[in-house]
Design a protein around this motif. Structure first.
Motif, PDB file in Angstrom:
ATOM      1  N   TYR A  61       0.836  -1.209   0.000  1.00 41.02           N
ATOM      2  CA  TYR A  61       0.000   0.000   0.000  1.00 41.02           C
ATOM      3  C   TYR A  61       0.868   1.256   0.000  1.00 41.02           C
ATOM      4  O   TYR A  61       0.610   2.205  -0.753  1.00 41.02           O
ATOM      5  CB  TYR A  61      -0.905  -0.031   1.229  1.00 41.02           C
ATOM      6  N   THR A 104      -5.180  11.609   3.689  1.00 35.89           N
ATOM      7  CA  THR A 104      -5.848  10.770   4.686  1.00 35.89           C
ATOM      8  C   THR A 104      -6.498  11.648   5.744  1.00 35.89           C
ATOM      9  O   THR A 104      -5.837  12.499   6.326  1.00 35.89           O
ATOM     10  CB  THR A 104      -4.849   9.812   5.349  1.00 35.89           C
ATOM     11  N   GLU A 153      -4.837  -0.511  -2.966  1.00 37.99           N
ATOM     12  CA  GLU A 153      -5.269   0.756  -2.371  1.00 37.99           C
ATOM     13  C   GLU A 153      -5.907   0.548  -1.008  1.00 37.99           C
ATOM     14  O   GLU A 153      -5.980   1.471  -0.197  1.00 37.99           O
ATOM     15  CB  GLU A 153      -6.270   1.461  -3.297  1.00 37.99           C
ATOM     16  N   GLY A 154      -6.383  -0.676  -0.750  1.00 34.77           N
ATOM     17  CA  GLY A 154      -6.961  -0.987   0.562  1.00 34.77           C
ATOM     18  C   GLY A 154      -5.978  -1.635   1.515  1.00 34.77           C
ATOM     19  O   GLY A 154      -6.379  -2.164   2.561  1.00 34.77           O
ATOM     20  N   PRO A 208      -0.761  -1.079  -7.620  1.00 33.83           N
ATOM     21  CA  PRO A 208      -2.160  -1.197  -8.051  1.00 33.83           C
ATOM     22  C   PRO A 208      -2.851  -2.395  -7.402  1.00 33.83           C
ATOM     23  O   PRO A 208      -2.235  -3.440  -7.173  1.00 33.83           O
ATOM     24  CB  PRO A 208      -2.046  -1.377  -9.572  1.00 33.83           C
ATOM     25  N   GLN A 209      -4.130  -2.233  -7.105  1.00 31.42           N
ATOM     26  CA  GLN A 209      -4.973  -3.229  -6.447  1.00 31.42           C
ATOM     27  C   GLN A 209      -4.707  -3.358  -4.951  1.00 31.42           C
ATOM     28  O   GLN A 209      -5.318  -4.193  -4.290  1.00 31.42           O
ATOM     29  CB  GLN A 209      -4.828  -4.617  -7.102  1.00 31.42           C
ATOM     30  N   ASP A 242     -11.016   1.257  -3.299  1.00 27.59           N
ATOM     31  CA  ASP A 242     -10.217   1.930  -4.319  1.00 27.59           C
ATOM     32  C   ASP A 242      -9.594   3.190  -3.728  1.00 27.59           C
ATOM     33  O   ASP A 242      -9.686   3.445  -2.522  1.00 27.59           O
ATOM     34  CB  ASP A 242     -11.054   2.252  -5.559  1.00 27.59           C
ATOM     35  N   ASP A 243      -8.952   3.986  -4.566  1.00 34.68           N
ATOM     36  CA  ASP A 243      -8.162   5.097  -4.047  1.00 34.68           C
ATOM     37  C   ASP A 243      -8.986   6.311  -3.616  1.00 34.68           C
ATOM     38  O   ASP A 243      -8.406   7.328  -3.224  1.00 34.68           O
ATOM     39  CB  ASP A 243      -7.091   5.523  -5.061  1.00 34.68           C
ATOM     40  N   ASP A 244     -10.325   6.216  -3.664  1.00 33.09           N
ATOM     41  CA  ASP A 244     -11.115   7.342  -3.182  1.00 33.09           C
ATOM     42  C   ASP A 244     -11.717   7.063  -1.793  1.00 33.09           C
ATOM     43  O   ASP A 244     -12.653   7.733  -1.375  1.00 33.09           O
ATOM     44  CB  ASP A 244     -12.228   7.689  -4.171  1.00 33.09           C
ATOM     45  N   TRP A 245     -11.162   6.075  -1.084  1.00 37.32           N
ATOM     46  CA  TRP A 245     -11.705   5.692   0.225  1.00 37.32           C
ATOM     47  C   TRP A 245     -11.663   6.835   1.233  1.00 37.32           C
ATOM     48  O   TRP A 245     -12.471   6.886   2.158  1.00 37.32           O
ATOM     49  CB  TRP A 245     -10.938   4.491   0.774  1.00 37.32           C
ATOM     50  N   THR A 246     -10.754   7.783   1.038  1.00 41.04           N
ATOM     51  CA  THR A 246     -10.647   8.885   1.999  1.00 41.04           C
ATOM     52  C   THR A 246     -11.783   9.896   1.855  1.00 41.04           C
ATOM     53  O   THR A 246     -11.944  10.762   2.726  1.00 41.04           O
ATOM     54  CB  THR A 246      -9.316   9.631   1.801  1.00 41.04           C
ATOM     55  N   HIS A 261       2.188   2.136  -3.257  1.00 44.60           N
ATOM     56  CA  HIS A 261       1.156   2.469  -4.252  1.00 44.60           C
ATOM     57  C   HIS A 261       1.069   1.429  -5.360  1.00 44.60           C
ATOM     58  O   HIS A 261       0.908   1.765  -6.540  1.00 44.60           O
ATOM     59  CB  HIS A 261       1.424   3.858  -4.860  1.00 44.60           C
TER      60      HIS A 261
END
Length: 402
Positions: free
Chosen positions: A53, A219, A61-62, A58-59, A276-280, A56
């Motif tokens: 993570y 974050t 992001e969590g 890919p896959q 995905d990368d918009d979790w924040t 960075h």
């Protein structure tokens, strides 16, 4: 983020009537009456997804949920060991608990801070730094990083990841005394578990309500908050209390344990790859997803310590369990420093591969350069104390006989 999975306690199994009355079933002993290598293997998986993570990949992001897994593991292991100590001796020695924990964790942290300060000109501003080197080091060594990150929106550069260590140490300043007090008051296990449930739900709700959308995808401060951090730690404590009950252990040692293992590992993998990368940008990431991830982790851990399954066998594979037991704490401490120092040279997929390899090699070297010698010194000291006590006992017996 390192806890032993071995207790010297040995308890023989007993038998209880089966629910259908046809035969008796063995009651499994309390957790950690013998080594639990599958939990060490789970720690290996958790630290690897955290590293990926931070790179960075890919896959992944969590991959930050690896910290949640660590927290649940920590709460479970620490609480199980405390309950085991009380079962064996009738009490919990808080001073001994805190001293052992400090000696186990602090030397490696101190070594990281010393090296980080020496390399500060090259790595100090990794992901930004709000403090001078000395201030950042003090925050890391005083276990207050989570407070500075959550309440004052600051960061400690290459020491920023020590916020999770701060969260754990603050929790363990509070939870063991609370446990001792409740035992002294003869609180029923049922009410203790209900209280933990209320804390978990209340803290999750408070985290959601206190969420503020961050700028530029950063974050959110709530992620580092002790309010949210207490959720997975308390979840692990709740699991420990559940499995301290003979009836629950007997139930979990059957089909329920297998279901928990397989459902737990499947859901944990699903959450990891679903995020995905918009979790924040979503409050429910912190009020729902992370708390639920803690419950999923508890389900998996409960299954791993209750039944033997292909999942537990895979996680208990010697290289997996060795790394989790011996190197995972060191890997968590040192991988940001390695990324900060060498990350600009890691180009493309193969660059990330060798960077992960470099981080793991540094972690192994640090573990055997710092943690192993400290542990050997502690063992020699304990043995010397035991011999002195034995000698005094013999002398006392001889004097009495004389």
């Amino acid at each position: 983020m390192a806890t032993t999975t071995l207790s010297p306690e040995r308890i023989s199994t007993t038998t209880v009537p089966a629910t259908d009355g046809s035969r008796t079933r063995a009651t499994p002993p309390p957790p950690l009456t013998h080594r639990a290598p599958a939990l060490d293997g789970l720690r290996t998986v958790a630290i690897l997804i955290v590293i990926l993570y931070h790179l960075h990949v890919p896959q992944f992001e969590g991959g930050f949920i690896g910290v949640t897994v660590f927290f649940v593991l920590s709460g479970f292991l620490i609480s199980t060991l405390l309950l085991g100590e009380r079962r064996r001796t009738g009490r919990i020695r808080l001073g001994s608990f805190w001293t052992k924990r400090l000696l186990r964790l602090y030397p490696a942290l101190l070594a990281l801070v010393i090296v980080g300060l020496a390399l500060w000109n090259w790595v100090g501003d990794y992901k930004g730094a709000s403090f001078s080197p000395g201030e950042a080091a003090f925050i890391a060594l005083s276990y207050t990083g989570n407070l500075f990150r959550s309440f004052w929106d600051t960061t400690q550069g290459v020491f920023a990841h020590t916020w999770s260590l701060s969260m754990e140490e603050q929790f363990y300043l509070v939870w063991p005394p609370v446990l001792v007090l409740l035992f002294a008051l003869r609180a029923r296990r049922h009410w203790l578990m209900v209280g933990l449930g209320v804390v978990i739900v209340g803290a999750a709700a408070a985290s959601w309500l206190s969420y503020r959308t961050p700028n530029s995808g950063a974050t959110p401060d709530v992620y580092f908050s002790p309010v949210l951090g207490v959720v997975p730690l308390a979840t692990g404590c709740l699991l420990a209390l559940l499995l301290d009950d003979e009836r629950v252990r007997t139930w979990a040692a059957g089909i329920a344990g297998h279901v928990g293992t397989w459902v737990g590992i499947a859901l944990l993998a699903g959450v990891q790859f679903w995020i995905d990368d918009d979790w924040t940008q979503h409050g429910w990431s912190f009020g729902v997803v992370l708390p639920v991830t803690g419950l999923i982790s508890a389900l998996l851990i409960g299954g791993l310590v209750s039944v033997r399954s292909p999942v537990s066998v895979a996680l208990a594979w010697t290289p997996m369990s060795w790394f989790g037991r011996r190197v995972s704490y060191s890997a968590y401490l040192w991988h940001p420093l390695v990324i900060a120092l060498l990350g600009t040279f890691a180009i493309g997929a193969w660059g990330k591969v060798w960077l992960v390899g470099a981080a793991l090699l540094v972690a192994v070297g640090a573990a055997y350069a710092v943690e192993v010698p400290v542990e050997k010194a502690r063992k020699r000291f304990r043995e010397a104390r035991r011999l002195v006590a034995a000698d005094r006992s013999v002398r006392g017996t001889a004097d009495a006989a004389g």
